[in-house]
Design a protein around this motif. Structure first.
Motif, PDB file in Angstrom:
ATOM      1  N   GLY A 118      -3.689  -9.222  -0.777  1.00 31.87           N
ATOM      2  CA  GLY A 118      -4.295  -8.362  -1.031  1.00 31.87           C
ATOM      3  C   GLY A 118      -5.405  -9.208  -2.050  1.00 31.87           C
ATOM      4  N   PRO A 202      -4.277  -5.382   2.288  1.00 33.63           N
ATOM      5  CA  PRO A 202      -4.615  -3.990   1.394  1.00 33.63           C
ATOM      6  C   PRO A 202      -5.658  -3.545   0.061  1.00 33.63           C
ATOM      7  CG  PRO A 202      -2.710  -5.099   0.810  1.00 33.63           C
ATOM      8  CD  PRO A 202      -3.536  -5.461   1.928  1.00 33.63           C
ATOM      9  N   THR A 229      -8.107   1.023  -3.693  1.00 32.64           N
ATOM     10  CA  THR A 229      -7.477   1.679  -4.753  1.00 32.64           C
ATOM     11  C   THR A 229      -8.595   0.834  -6.090  1.00 32.64           C
ATOM     12  OG1 THR A 229      -5.535   1.321  -4.292  1.00 32.64           O
ATOM     13  CG2 THR A 229      -6.462   1.729  -7.056  1.00 32.64           C
ATOM     14  N   SER A 258       0.903  -4.940  -2.612  1.00 31.54           N
ATOM     15  CA  SER A 258       1.038  -5.846  -2.053  1.00 31.54           C
ATOM     16  C   SER A 258       1.797  -6.721  -1.365  1.00 31.54           C
ATOM     17  CB  SER A 258      -0.500  -6.648  -2.135  1.00 31.54           C
ATOM     18  OG  SER A 258      -0.346  -7.789  -2.861  1.00 31.54           O
TER      19      SER A 258
END
Length: 258
Positions: A118, A202, A229, A258
């Protein structure tokens, strides 16, 4: 606000249920709620060095994370990518890759490493592959720090007044002077990436609402474009210095998800 060891144990345990605002969830520590990822590599931005993470590092370590702060030479994007790749190669398992400011360009290039699970961007650049970041930034209001940037001999840096007022706004003056003394000079060569790792990994993003170095609307645009996010921090550009708890919570959340 400092965290006790007991408080940080709860933070590490409850991070998987944290809200978008970054507040840790209450609950007893369980094996299943602990972050599966234990390694964090931190990449600093321009006009800084690895010590800019000094307040985040002990909080991550207290939460049980193995932390490596890269020392980018800032002599070229290729050199910074090499330094970050070397740090990633030394990790013993899944790793969260975190960047501040210009460092976002570096992790966008290096984030496809197989052990990276991530990406976390802290008031950071997040360019598309081959994108002219300066042209993108020109579509948004010019940040105040720009007037204080000095260029000479193939490098650029921030003058003292602009560094204290705009780059380090919100940082106590005594502390900001130390950061000014340690600032790294950035190569003037355009840092164009060949890939954008956030397409495949992500991503999380911390917007600095009072940023005078990267326009906050540009930060929101980049965060939205990568479907990250996102949290918003009542901070200037150096949220990792002024709000280390919020940044740590975001990193731990990334590690847990993640």
């Amino acid at each position: 606000m400092a965290f006790s060891r007991r408080q940080f144990s709860a933070l590490g345990a409850g991070v998987a249920a944290a809200t978008l605002s970054g507040a840790p969830a209450a609950g007893a520590a369980t094996r299943s709620s602990r972050p599966a990822v234990r390694n964090v590599v931190l990449v600093h931005g321009a006009y800084a060095d690895g010590s800019s993470w000094a307040k985040v590092i002990p909080l991550l370590q207290a939460a049980g994370m193995n932390v490596t702060a890269v020392q980018n030479p800032l002599t070229s994007l290729a050199d910074d990518v090499a330094a970050t790749n070397f740090a990633l190669a030394r990790q013993d398992g899944p790793t969260i890759l975190v960047a501040h400011s210009y460092g976002g360009t570096v992790i966008s290039e290096t984030g496809l490493a197989p052990n990276v699970t991530g990406l976390v961007y802290v008031a950071a650049r997040a360019p598309e592959a081959g994108e002219d970041y300066a042209a993108l930034a020109a579509k948004f209001p010019t940040p105040a720090v720009t007037a204080g940037i000095v260029t000479s001999g193939g490098f650029k840096w921030i003058g003292r007044s602009a560094f204290l007022k705009d780059f380090a706004n919100g940082v106590p003056r005594k502390e900001a002077l130390v950061l000014y003394a340690a600032q790294g000079l950035l190569s003037t060569a355009p840092p164009t990436t060949s890939v954008a790792a956030w397409h495949r990994k992500p991503s999380w993003y911390a917007v600095s609402k009072d940023d005078r170095t990267i326009d906050p609307e540009l930060e929101r645009f980049m965060a939205h474009r990568m479907n990250a996010t996102t949290i918003e921090v009542d901070s200037g550009h150096l949220s990792l210095v002024t709000h280390p708890e919020a940044i740590t919570r975001l990193i731990l959340r990334a590690a847990a998800n993640s």
